[in-house]
Design an enzyme around this catalytic site. Sequence first.
Site, PDB file in Angstrom:
ATOM      1  CB  SER A 147      -0.963  -0.046   1.198  1.00 34.99           C
ATOM      2  OG  SER A 147      -1.981   0.904   1.073  1.00 34.99           O
ATOM      3  CG  ASP A 223      -7.462  -3.192  -1.974  1.00 34.64           C
ATOM      4  OD1 ASP A 223      -8.014  -2.250  -1.370  1.00 34.64           O
ATOM      5  OD2 ASP A 223      -6.251  -3.451  -1.868  1.00 34.64           O
ATOM      6  CG  HIS A 256      -5.605  -2.757   1.275  1.00 32.81           C
ATOM      7  ND1 HIS A 256      -5.017  -2.480   0.055  1.00 32.81           N
ATOM      8  CD2 HIS A 256      -5.007  -1.925   2.173  1.00 32.81           C
ATOM      9  CE1 HIS A 256      -4.124  -1.522   0.205  1.00 32.81           C
ATOM     10  NE2 HIS A 256      -4.086  -1.169   1.472  1.00 32.81           N
TER      11      HIS A 256
END
Length: 278
Positions: A147, A223, A256
């Site tokens: 991320s 996600d 995620h």
Amino acid sequence: MKTIATDKSYGGTQGVYVERSEACDCDMTFAVFVPPQAAEGKLPVLWYLSGLTCTHANVMDKGEYRRLAAELGLVIVCPDTSPRGDHVPDEADNWQFGKGAGFYVDATQAPYSANYRMYSYIVDELPQLLAAEFPVDMNRQGIFGHSMGGHGAITIALKNPDRFRSCSAFAPISHPSVSGWSKPAFRKYLGADQATWRAYDACSLIEDGHRFPELLVDQGTVDSFLEDGLRPEELRQACEAADINLRLRMQEGYGHSYFFISTFMEDHLRWHAQRLGQ
């Protein structure tokens, strides 16, 4: 450097350490896993950069990297994501900015410029300490992350292609200059002139001529940050235009979290090991 804790794992040592950082003007905690092969000589090192709200501990506790890192002979370094301390400016109610959200930039705007120098910490300061204190071959370095940390890994690799032999990412923030959850942070750290943001934006760096031979990116299809925050298709387009070999794997049904990361961690470790000569 002060040792906080060490534990034996898969024949190697998982350690947690703290140092006084000049770049960030505070104490910085980081984790290092040293596999058992270190008894025989220096080993390649793989940097893992974590995402928003994380510390060094998230991937250390949930990333499931030690078994294969011990088998492959990889040193794994897990830094923190921001400066820490009561004197460090912060927005306590904003998880997308401040502590836990350094975005791996060198801030230029007061009051953040005094502490939020995570790019210099990762690229310059911590490598010097690592080379002095651990059995690492600094000629064989790879970098990856998740991320915000995937953003950090790709931008750092693009700007330092002679240092890193490999780069991969889990769900990276690919175009932070236009992403809804990073634009406010960039404005506070770097100022209103968006031209200065390009130095910390993977898509913009590629457009501006920075290159890295190949990238591996895994992205979950469910996600919740996919469309606005992560924008993997924009990274694909930038890489195609620049003839960069991007392997973008859209993983069906994954989100995620570290359930996603740990599932594909071994794929990434093996991919890096091949490129680091292990």
